[in-house]
Design an enzyme around this catalytic site. Structure first.
Site, PDB file in Angstrom:
ATOM      1  N   ALA A  29       0.843  -1.196   0.000  1.00  0.00           N
ATOM      2  CA  ALA A  29       0.000   0.000   0.000  1.00  0.00           C
ATOM      3  C   ALA A  29       0.874   1.240   0.000  1.00  0.00           C
ATOM      4  O   ALA A  29       2.099   1.151  -0.159  1.00  0.00           O
ATOM      5  CB  ALA A  29      -0.923  -0.011   1.211  1.00  0.00           C
ATOM      6  N   ASN A  30       0.275   2.413   0.170  1.00  0.00           N
ATOM      7  CA  ASN A  30       1.034   3.658   0.270  1.00  0.00           C
ATOM      8  C   ASN A  30       0.348   4.577   1.268  1.00  0.00           C
ATOM      9  O   ASN A  30      -0.684   4.228   1.838  1.00  0.00           O
ATOM     10  CB  ASN A  30       1.170   4.309  -1.119  1.00  0.00           C
ATOM     11  CG  ASN A  30      -0.175   4.628  -1.722  1.00  0.00           C
ATOM     12  OD1 ASN A  30      -0.916   5.462  -1.211  1.00  0.00           O
ATOM     13  ND2 ASN A  30      -0.514   3.934  -2.801  1.00  0.00           N
ATOM     14  N   ARG A  31       0.913   5.764   1.503  1.00  0.00           N
ATOM     15  CA  ARG A  31       0.465   6.629   2.597  1.00  0.00           C
ATOM     16  C   ARG A  31      -0.680   7.567   2.233  1.00  0.00           C
ATOM     17  O   ARG A  31      -1.008   8.465   2.999  1.00  0.00           O
ATOM     18  CB  ARG A  31       1.636   7.474   3.101  1.00  0.00           C
ATOM     19  CG  ARG A  31       2.769   6.659   3.662  1.00  0.00           C
ATOM     20  CD  ARG A  31       3.853   7.560   4.242  1.00  0.00           C
ATOM     21  NE  ARG A  31       5.075   6.823   4.470  1.00  0.00           N
ATOM     22  CZ  ARG A  31       5.279   5.991   5.489  1.00  0.00           C
ATOM     23  NH1 ARG A  31       4.331   5.811   6.394  1.00  0.00           N
ATOM     24  NH2 ARG A  31       6.429   5.347   5.612  1.00  0.00           N
ATOM     25  N   ALA A  95      -3.871   7.418  -5.396  1.00  0.00           N
ATOM     26  CA  ALA A  95      -2.485   6.947  -5.432  1.00  0.00           C
ATOM     27  C   ALA A  95      -2.532   5.456  -5.751  1.00  0.00           C
ATOM     28  O   ALA A  95      -2.339   4.596  -4.883  1.00  0.00           O
ATOM     29  CB  ALA A  95      -1.803   7.217  -4.093  1.00  0.00           C
TER      30      ALA A  95
END
Ligand code: C5P
Length: 222
Positions: A29-31, A95
């Site tokens: 995943a990402n932030r 994102a």
């Protein structure tokens, strides 16, 4: 029917991160928090647009008056966006993970002993929603807006990204950890259109959303 300067305008907004499964309990995943995309969906709805918001996993409540579609992976997001009909404007803030593990293990991956070689995770590319929306011929939204989250050479990378993805505008922002933008309340953007590079002052994400919605309104009125 809604009223406002964007009444009758169909808008698609993508938001949030995607989660790409490794096994039943792990993911990449990402932030991304989803805040900027949710704020844009709300601002477009306030202007009277008919808004569909497609989001990956976030801790936010959908804005009032938008059609909300939740998903986890890039492939699910892609299917929801492409299956939701035609739009006049698309704003891709999500994102989206550029890559996903090629295989999702059916069971939790286990360590078997101390001498184990850690598993290699082979990555494969995800569908590029923004590039596909930008290319869809007669069904292409009239205005396609992408985001470019960069940690270096922001404007140059964003200009190149606009060309490569064939979108109309790019909203560039610097997501280096020191800026606090990714996951934070404020954003500082550079709006890149076919003929201009416009740095905007730092403001909160709600204000960025309102001003971007105002610019979209101007574009549709010209
Ligand atoms: O190439 P990059 O991921 O940096 O591009 C960012 C822009 O492209 C964002 O607008 C993002 O929402 C969109 N994107 C997408 N699908 C992908 C990857 C990125 O829509 N698979």
């Amino acid at each position: 029917a809604s009223t406002g300067p964007l009444a009758g305008c169909r808008a698609m907004v993508t938001a949030g991160p995607t989660h790409e499964p490794i096994d039943p309990v792990r993911y990449l995943a990402n932030r991304s928090s989803g805040q900027q995309g949710f704020a844009i969906a709300a601002a477009l709805a306030d202007m009277g647009a008919d808004v569909t918001l497609v989001s990956g996993p976030v801790h936010l409540s959908p804005p009032a008056g938008v059609t909300y579609l939740a998903c986890e992976t890039a492939r699910e997001m892609h299917a929801l966006v492409m299956g939701s009909g035609q739009f006049d404007v698309a704003v891709c803030t999500a994102a989206v993970a550029d890559w996903r593990p090629e295989h999702e293990a059916a069971q939790k991956m286990k360590k078997t002993g101390l001498q184990d070689v850690p598993p290699a995770i082979k990555l494969v590319p995800n569908p590029d929603i923004l590039a596909e929306l930008s290319a869809t011929g007669s069904t292409r939204p009239k205005l396609v807006i992408g985001f470019a989250a960069e940690t270096e050479n922001m404007v140059a990378h964003a200009i190149a990204k606009r060309q490569r993805k064939q979108c109309d505008w790019i909203v560039a922002n610097d997501v280096s950890p020191a800026t606090g933008i990714m996951g934070g309340q404020d954003n500082q953007i550079v709006l890149i259109t076919p003929d201009r590079v416009e740095p905007w002052p730092k403001m909160n994400k709600t204000e960025v959303a309102k001003q971007l919605a105002a610019r979209i309104t101007v574009w549709f009125s010209e």
